[in-house]
Design an enzyme around this catalytic site. Sequence first.
Site, PDB file in Angstrom:
ATOM      1  N   ARG A 266     -32.183   5.600  -0.004  1.00 49.96           N
ATOM      2  CA  ARG A 266     -33.517   5.065  -0.456  1.00 49.96           C
ATOM      3  C   ARG A 266     -33.486   3.825  -1.293  1.00 49.96           C
ATOM      4  O   ARG A 266     -33.762   2.796  -1.382  1.00 49.96           O
ATOM      5  CB  ARG A 266     -34.573   5.855  -0.672  1.00 49.96           C
ATOM      6  CG  ARG A 266     -35.872   5.917   0.164  1.00 49.96           C
ATOM      7  CD  ARG A 266     -36.743   6.926  -0.109  1.00 49.96           C
ATOM      8  NE  ARG A 266     -36.907   8.065   0.729  1.00 49.96           N
ATOM      9  CZ  ARG A 266     -37.475   7.818   1.949  1.00 49.96           C
ATOM     10  NH1 ARG A 266     -37.961   6.674   2.249  1.00 49.96           N
ATOM     11  NH2 ARG A 266     -37.548   8.834   2.931  1.00 49.96           N
TER      12      ARG A 266
ATOM     13  N   ASN B 296     -50.570  -1.913  -2.338  1.00 50.76           N
ATOM     14  CA  ASN B 296     -50.589  -1.558  -0.810  1.00 50.76           C
ATOM     15  C   ASN B 296     -52.029  -1.328  -0.014  1.00 50.76           C
ATOM     16  O   ASN B 296     -53.044  -1.251  -1.023  1.00 50.76           O
ATOM     17  CB  ASN B 296     -49.735  -0.145  -0.834  1.00 50.76           C
ATOM     18  CG  ASN B 296     -49.694   0.368   0.617  1.00 50.76           C
ATOM     19  OD1 ASN B 296     -49.302  -0.455   1.536  1.00 50.76           O
ATOM     20  ND2 ASN B 296     -50.031   1.559   0.979  1.00 50.76           N
TER      21      ASN B 296
ATOM     22  N   HIS C 132     -54.130   0.562   2.637  1.00 52.07           N
ATOM     23  CA  HIS C 132     -54.006   1.938   3.652  1.00 52.07           C
ATOM     24  C   HIS C 132     -55.320   1.938   4.457  1.00 52.07           C
ATOM     25  O   HIS C 132     -56.460   1.711   3.783  1.00 52.07           O
ATOM     26  CB  HIS C 132     -53.951   3.240   2.627  1.00 52.07           C
ATOM     27  CG  HIS C 132     -53.743   4.314   3.496  1.00 52.07           C
ATOM     28  ND1 HIS C 132     -52.570   4.752   3.978  1.00 52.07           N
ATOM     29  CD2 HIS C 132     -54.675   5.133   3.772  1.00 52.07           C
ATOM     30  CE1 HIS C 132     -52.811   5.724   4.606  1.00 52.07           C
ATOM     31  NE2 HIS C 132     -53.935   6.138   4.506  1.00 52.07           N
TER      32      HIS C 132
ATOM     33  N   MET D 151     -43.280   0.460   6.598  1.00 52.25           N
ATOM     34  CA  MET D 151     -42.926   1.805   6.881  1.00 52.25           C
ATOM     35  C   MET D 151     -42.025   2.464   5.916  1.00 52.25           C
ATOM     36  O   MET D 151     -41.337   3.099   6.707  1.00 52.25           O
ATOM     37  CB  MET D 151     -43.220   1.786   8.218  1.00 52.25           C
ATOM     38  CG  MET D 151     -44.269   1.531   9.244  1.00 52.25           C
ATOM     39  SD  MET D 151     -45.946   2.168   8.578  1.00 52.25           S
ATOM     40  CE  MET D 151     -45.730   3.714   9.332  1.00 52.25           C
TER      41      MET D 151
ATOM     42  N   GLY E 102     -48.233  -7.967  11.027  1.00 52.08           N
ATOM     43  CA  GLY E 102     -48.529  -8.828  10.125  1.00 52.08           C
ATOM     44  C   GLY E 102     -50.032  -9.544  10.047  1.00 52.08           C
ATOM     45  O   GLY E 102     -50.175 -10.789   9.775  1.00 52.08           O
TER      46      GLY E 102
HETATM   47  C1  GRF Z   1     -52.849  -1.853   8.627  1.00 51.92           C
HETATM   48  O1  GRF Z   1     -53.666  -0.996   9.258  1.00 51.92           O
HETATM   49  C2  GRF Z   1     -52.572  -1.501   7.098  1.00 51.92           C
HETATM   50  O2  GRF Z   1     -53.773  -0.875   6.424  1.00 51.92           O
HETATM   51  C3  GRF Z   1     -51.558  -0.380   7.374  1.00 51.92           C
HETATM   52  O3  GRF Z   1     -50.668  -0.910   8.317  1.00 51.92           O
HETATM   53  C4  GRF Z   1     -51.454  -1.789   9.426  1.00 51.92           C
HETATM   54  C5  GRF Z   1     -50.680  -3.186   9.143  1.00 51.92           C
HETATM   55  O4  GRF Z   1     -51.250  -3.867  10.162  1.00 51.92           O
HETATM   56  N1  GRF Z   1     -50.753   0.173   6.229  1.00 51.92           N
HETATM   57  P1  GRF Z   1     -50.860  -5.504  10.045  1.00 51.92           P
HETATM   58  O5  GRF Z   1     -49.187  -5.479  10.273  1.00 51.92           O
HETATM   59  O6  GRF Z   1     -51.232  -6.034   8.719  1.00 51.92           O
HETATM   60  O7  GRF Z   1     -51.532  -6.146  11.215  1.00 51.92           O
END
Ligand code: GRF
Length: 202
Positions: free
Chosen positions: A67, A109, A111, A92, A14
């Site tokens: 899902r 989102n 990424h 995830m 987070g």
């Molecule tokens: C981040 O690198 C985000 O881009 C990816 O998952 C990671 C999450 O990290 N989708 P966090 O839980 O926000 O520290």
Amino acid sequence: MARVRTAVLLSGRGSNLKSLIAAATAADFPAEIALVLSNVENAGGLEVARAAGIPAVAISHRDFESRESFDRAIDAALREANIALVCEAGFMRIHSDWFARVWEGKLLNIHPSLLPAFKGIRVHQQALDAGVKISGCTVHFIVAELDSGPIIAQASVPVLPGDTAETLAARVLEKEHKLYPHALQLVAEGKVKLENGRAVFV
Ligand code: GRF
């Protein structure tokens, strides 16, 4: 101006949630983080939320047989909390087409690559294996196909000689923490919209 009620969906520590919460403490930030949902009961992000006084709920995908039935439970929790926008940050789970359609234009989102390069997982290793000299992060609208939605904002970092997946991830993550609040602000203010499969700047 009423602030846009925003939920964060996550599965891990987070750190992006933290940066969104911090940005939303500014009086003029157009969104408030009103709910955090996780599919993982002991996700660190749930603690981050609780420490900030934000309702945080775990809904395990393991309790659902498809899902879509899991997504329907997420959808119900979002509606009950009167959520208008959703930011996914390390969530995830792949959504059902149903969920992507129902929340179309309201789902963001982040990424950790410059999409459309390096979708999916082990993203930084993919970048190192490809030998790119620049990587970065992308905030995009979510559509049914994974990591393929219209791009709202991107930030880049250099890939340095000797980088490992970990050192590159750390450099990209610093950028993520600035980019996500910026992108959320744009969407919450109505300055970017999803129209006909494109992110349109108004
Ligand atoms: C981040 O690198 C985000 O881009 C990816 O998952 C990671 C999450 O990290 N989708 P966090 O839980 O926000 O520290």
